[in-house]
Enzyme design. Structure first.
Site, mmCIF file in Angstrom:
data_model
loop_
_atom_site.group_PDB
_atom_site.id
_atom_site.type_symbol
_atom_site.label_atom_id
_atom_site.label_comp_id
_atom_site.label_asym_id
_atom_site.label_seq_id
_atom_site.Cartn_x
_atom_site.Cartn_y
_atom_site.Cartn_z
ATOM 1 N N MET A 145 0.794 -1.215 0.000
ATOM 2 C CA MET A 145 0.000 0.000 0.000
ATOM 3 C C MET A 145 0.831 1.273 0.000
ATOM 4 S SD MET A 145 -1.396 -0.173 3.945
ATOM 5 C CE MET A 145 -2.155 1.438 3.917
ATOM 6 N N ALA A 146 2.153 1.147 0.092
ATOM 7 C CA ALA A 146 2.973 2.355 0.155
ATOM 8 C C ALA A 146 4.384 2.056 -0.321
ATOM 9 C CB ALA A 146 3.010 2.913 1.579
ATOM 10 N N THR A 147 5.097 3.127 -0.617
ATOM 11 C CA THR A 147 6.512 3.055 -0.992
ATOM 12 C C THR A 147 7.316 3.838 0.035
ATOM 13 O OG1 THR A 147 5.926 2.948 -3.333
ATOM 14 C CG2 THR A 147 8.200 3.503 -2.799
ATOM 15 N N ASP A 204 0.516 -7.525 12.505
ATOM 16 C CA ASP A 204 1.280 -7.976 11.337
ATOM 17 C C ASP A 204 2.742 -8.205 11.708
ATOM 18 O OD1 ASP A 204 1.611 -8.780 8.739
ATOM 19 O OD2 ASP A 204 1.872 -6.771 7.929
#
Length: 683
Positions: free
Chosen positions: A28-30, A140
Site C-alpha cells: 500500500m505504500a513506498t 502484522d
C-alpha cells in the site's frame, strides 16, 4: 531498489522533506530515504501509492499506522516523527534505520543458536510489551517488519495494520488481515485481534529463527491459513530433526515449550500479551545462560499455560459454528485473570444432594440404657457407614494429604528458589522500560549515571549485579544510565601565561600537549599565542591540546653598510623590517652616494626599530677666483679664504721680481673641492 524512474525522487514534500532515493515498495505504500531540510537529518518517508489515495479504507489504515505508532516510545519501536499529505498522497515521516530486516538474517543465518535467537526475540517481545501496555495491537508481526540496525538493535516497524484495542474491526468477514504465514487461527475463524494474536505471530517468528523454516506452508494463503486453524505447530527441536540439520547446539525443552505456549491454537491457552511473553523469554534466556542449554522440565512446565476446559474449546474446533452472542438462557463464562499464564478457571461442579434415608424407629428402652465403653465421646456426631460417604471421606483425606504435601513443597520451593529472582537484561532499554523490567522481577532500582561513547543518552549501559544474576526478591539493582559521550569545552587560553593555560586545561578535564615557542612582535614572552583546538569545541576528557607560546620580539642582526652604496643599504635594512632614516652630508673622504656613518652600525635590533645612515654628498666645491694682475699677497689670500692651499711658482725670467699674479692652476672659474692645492703663478 533502483529509483531512477521514480517521479518522487528529487521532489520536496511540503517544502520540507527532500526525497533522495527509493528504499522499498509494499502493498500500500513506498518507502523513501529523505532529508529533513528543517532539522538537517535523514528520515524515512512512507508515501501511499497513488492508486490507493482515493480508497477511504486504505487511507484510514495509513492514518491509523501513524497514530498507533506515535503513541509508542520505546527503543525497539521505529519512531514516528510527522505525517501529512502532499499532492493528494498521504505520507508518514519516521526514523530511518540503517541496517537489514530480520528476514534477511533468517535467510542468511538461520537456524540460529538458541542464545542468539532469544537475544533478537527478546527485543521483539519488549516492543510488543510496550505496544500492548499502550493499548495497541500490531496485527502484522513478521520478519519483514523487524529491522536490525548496524549496532545490532532490533526495531519493530510497520504498524499499518495496527489498531487500538476496542476499536471496530476494519476488515470484512472472510478477508485475511496480515501475512498468512504468521496469521493467528482466531483471526481466520471469528475473533477480533488482541495481544494474544501478536503473541502467536511472534511465536511463529521465534520458530523460524530456531529452525530456518516456517511452521506451515501451502500453495496459497488460504491453505496456509487452514493449517494454522487445524494443525498444531510442532516443536522446533522436532523440525530440526526432520530437516536433518547438524547443529552444534540442542534446543532445550523449555524453549520448545515457549514456542508452543506462544502458538497454541486456542488463544485462551496462549501467553496472553507481550508483557507476559517478555517475562517468559527472559526466564528462558536466563536459564539458557545458566545451564548452557540443558533441559529443565520444571521451567518447561511453568512456561506452558493450562489448557481450557473441553467444553470451552468446542467453539474453536474445526468445523464448529462461530460463537453467537450469549443469550439470557446461557450462563456467562466466568474468567478469572491472574498474573501468570492461566486460562479461565472451570466452575466447580456441585455434588448432588444425598438422598434421605428412612429412619427406623428405635425402641424406647434403648435410649435408657447406660453408655458402654464403646459409646462415642461425641454422641451427636453421626459417622455414616454408607459407601458413598466412605468414598468421600477417603477423597477428603487424600486431598488433605496433598494439601499438606503441597504446602511443604511450596515452602521448600520458596526457601530454595521462590524467594529468589534474577536480574533481567536491561541493556539498550530506556529508564522507564528498565524500571518496568526490574519491577516485573520484584527488584528495586537504584539509578546511576555514567558517560558512554557507544550508548545513547538515557539508555541503560549496564546493571550491577549483571543480567542473569540471582538476587533476593525486593533487593536493589543499580541501573547505570548513559549520559552520552563525555565531552568538555575547550577553554580560552590565548593571552594567558603558560602556567595559567595549563591550569585552565587540566581543570577542564583536558591535557597539555606539545608546547612550541614562536617569536611575536605584539605578544610578550611567555604568553600563549594559540592552541591546536578552537575555543568552545567539545572534546573528550584527556584530549591533549598543543600550545604555541611567545618568545617575544625576534632579534635581528644589523648589517654594517658604512662605505657601501647608500641606496642599497637602505633597501636591505627595510627588507629586514627596520625603519630606515637617511641623512646627507658632504665628505671630502667619501664619494657621493656612499654611506659615511650608520647608527647602530652593528649588533641586534628588532623589527620596527630605526637605523640611521648618513649618505655622502661628496666634498664641498669652490670656484677658483681670477687673480690676474693682483699682488702675490692678495692673490694668496683670495685662494686661502676659499680653504684652498696655495703653491707659489715663478713664471717670469725678469731679473727683478714684480710680485704680480698672472694665473692659477686650475685656472680661474674651475670647480674644485675645498682643501685642493692651487698653483699660483707670479712674475
Amino acid at each position: 531498489m533502483n529509483s531512477t524512474f521514480d517521479p518522487l525522487v528529487g521532489q520536496v514534500l511540503d517544502g520540507r522533506y527532500e526525497i533522495v532515493a527509493k528504499v522499498a515498495r509494499g502493498g500500500m505504500a513506498t518507502v523513501y530515504r529523505a532529508r529533513d531540510k528543517r532539522l538537517s537529518r535523514v528520515v524515512a518517508v512512507k508515501v501511499m501509492r497513488s492508486d490507493l489515495g482515493e480508497d477511504d479504507e486504505f487511507a484510514a489504515k495509513f492514518d491509523r499506522e501513524a497514530r498507533s505508532a506515535a503513541v509508542l516510545s520505546h527503543p525497539s519501536v521505529v519512531s514516528i516523527f510527522d505525517q501529512g499529505s502532499s499532492q493528494g498522497k498521504p505520507y508518514i515521516v519516521m526514523e530511518f534505520i540503517e541496517g537489514e530486516t530480520l528476514r534477511r538474517v533468517i535467510s542468511r543465518d538461520a537456524p540460529l543458536p538458541p542464545d542468539r535467537a532469544l537475544e533478537l526475540f527478546e527485543q521483539v517481545a519488549a516492543a510488543l510489551a510496550a505496544a500492548h501496555e499502550a493499548g495497541v495491537v500490531h496485527r502484522d508481526i513478521k520478519p519483514e517488519n523487524v529491522m536490525l540496525t548496524r549496532r545490532g538493535q532490533v526495531k519493530v516497524a510497520d504498524f499499518g495494520l495496527a489498531r487500538q484495542v476496542g476499536s471496530p474491526q476494519m476488515t470484512a468477514t472472510g478477508i485475511l488481515v496480515g501475512t498468512a504465514s504468521y496469521l493467528p487461527p482466531e483471526l481466520v475463524t471469528h475473533a477480533r485481534p488482541d495481544g494474544r494474536s501478536d503473541v502467536y505471530s511472534a511465536g511463529v517468528v521465534l520458530f523460524e529463527l530456531l529452525t530456518g523454516k516456517k511452521p506451515h506452508t501451502g500453495e496459497n494463503n488460504y491453505q496456509i491459513a487452514y493449517r494454522h486453524v487445524n494443525v498444531d505447530i510442532e516443536r522446533p527441536s522436532e523440525r530440526l530433526a526432520e530437516i536433518g540439520h547438524s547443529a552444534d547446539w540442542d534446543i532445550p525443552d523449555y524453549l520448545d515449550t515457549l514456542v508452543l505456549a506462544a502458538t497454541r491454537r486456542d488463544p485462551r491457552a496462549r501467553i496472553p500479551d507481550g508483557r507476559e511473553l517478555l517475562g517468559a523469554v527472559r526466564r528462558a534466556r536466563h536459564e539458557l545462560a545458566r545451564t548452557g542449554g540443558h533441559d529443565n522440565p520444571t521451567l518447561a512446565a511453568a512456561l506452558l499455560p493450562e489448557s481450557p476446559a473441553e467444553d470451552e474449546t468446542e467453539a474453536l474446533r474445526p468445523g464448529a459454528e462461530r460463537p453467537r452472542p450469549v443469550s439470557a438462557a446461557s450462563p456467562p463464562t466466568e474468567v478469572i485473570h491472574r498474573d501468570q499464564w492461566q486460562p479461565a478457571r472451570r466452575k466447580p461442579r456441585t455434588a448432588p444432594a444425598p438422598t434421605a434415608q428412612p429412619v427406623s424407629p428405635r425402641p424406647a428402652a434403648t435410649a435408657l440404657q447406660p453408655r458402654s465403653q464403646r459409646t462415642p465421646v461425641f454422641p451427636h456426631l453421626h459417622i455414616s457407614d454408607d459407601p458413598v460417604h466412605r468414598r468421600r471421606r477417603i477423597v477428603a483425606l487424600v486431598l488433605l494429604v496433598l494439601l499438606v504435601a503441597g504446602a511443604a513443597g511450596v515452602g521448600s520451593w520458596w526457601w530454595l528458589d521462590g524467594r529468589f529472582t534474577t536480574v533481567p537484561a536491561m541493556s539498550t532499554l530506556n529508564e522507564t522500560v528498565a524500571r518496568e523490567a526490574a519491577s516485573a522481577n520484584a527488584l528495586k532500582v537504584v539509578r546511576a549515571e555514567a558517560y558512554s561513547e557507544t550508548v545513547p543518552a538515557g539508555v541503560v549501559i549496564s546493571t550491577d549485579p549483571a543480567a542473569g544474576e540471582r538476587l533476593f526478591r525486593g533487593a536493589e539493582v543499580t541501573v547505570v544510565l548513559s549520559k552520552g559521550p563525555e565531552r568538555y569545552p575547550m577553554p580560552t587560553v590565548a593571552g594567558l601565561s603558560l602556567d595559567e593555560a595549563t591550569t585552565a586545561l587540566t581543570d577542564g578535564r583536558l591535557a597539555v600537549g606539545k608546547v612550541t615557542e614562536a617569536f611575536s612582535e605584539t605578544v610578550a614572552a611567555g604568553v600563549v599565542l594559540s592552541a591546536s583546538q578552537e575555543e568552545g569545541t567539545q572534546l573528550k576528557p584527556g584530549t591533549p591540546v598543543d600550545l604555541s607560546v611567545s618568545k617575544g620580539r625576534e632579534p635581528i642582526r644589523v648589517p654594517d653598510h658604512v662605505g657601501g652604496r647608500a641606496d642599497k643599504a637602505a633597501k636591505e635594512l627595510k627588507e629586514l623590517g627596520f625603519e630606515v632614516k637617511v641623512e646627507e652630508e658632504n665628505s671630502a673622504d667619501m664619494e657621493a652616494g656612499r654611506v659615511i656613518r650608520q647608527d647602530p652600525r652593528d649588533g641586534t635590533a628588532h623589527r620596527g626599530d630605526t637605523v640611521t645612515i648618513v649618505r655622502s654628498l661628496g666634498p664641498v666645491l669652490v670656484t677658483v677666483p681670477d687673480v690676474w694682475m693682483k699682488s702675490t699677497d692678495e692673490a694668496t689670500k683670495l685662494l686661502e679664504d676659499l680653504d684652498l692651499k696655495v703653491k707659489l711658482e715663478r713664471s717670469s725670467n725678469f731679473p727683478i721680481p714684480l710680485n704680480i699674479a698672472n694665473g692659477t692652476d686650475p685656472g680661474a672659474g674651475a670647480e674644485i673641492p675645498v682643501g685642493t692645492t692651487v698653483t699660483l703663478f707670479v712674475a
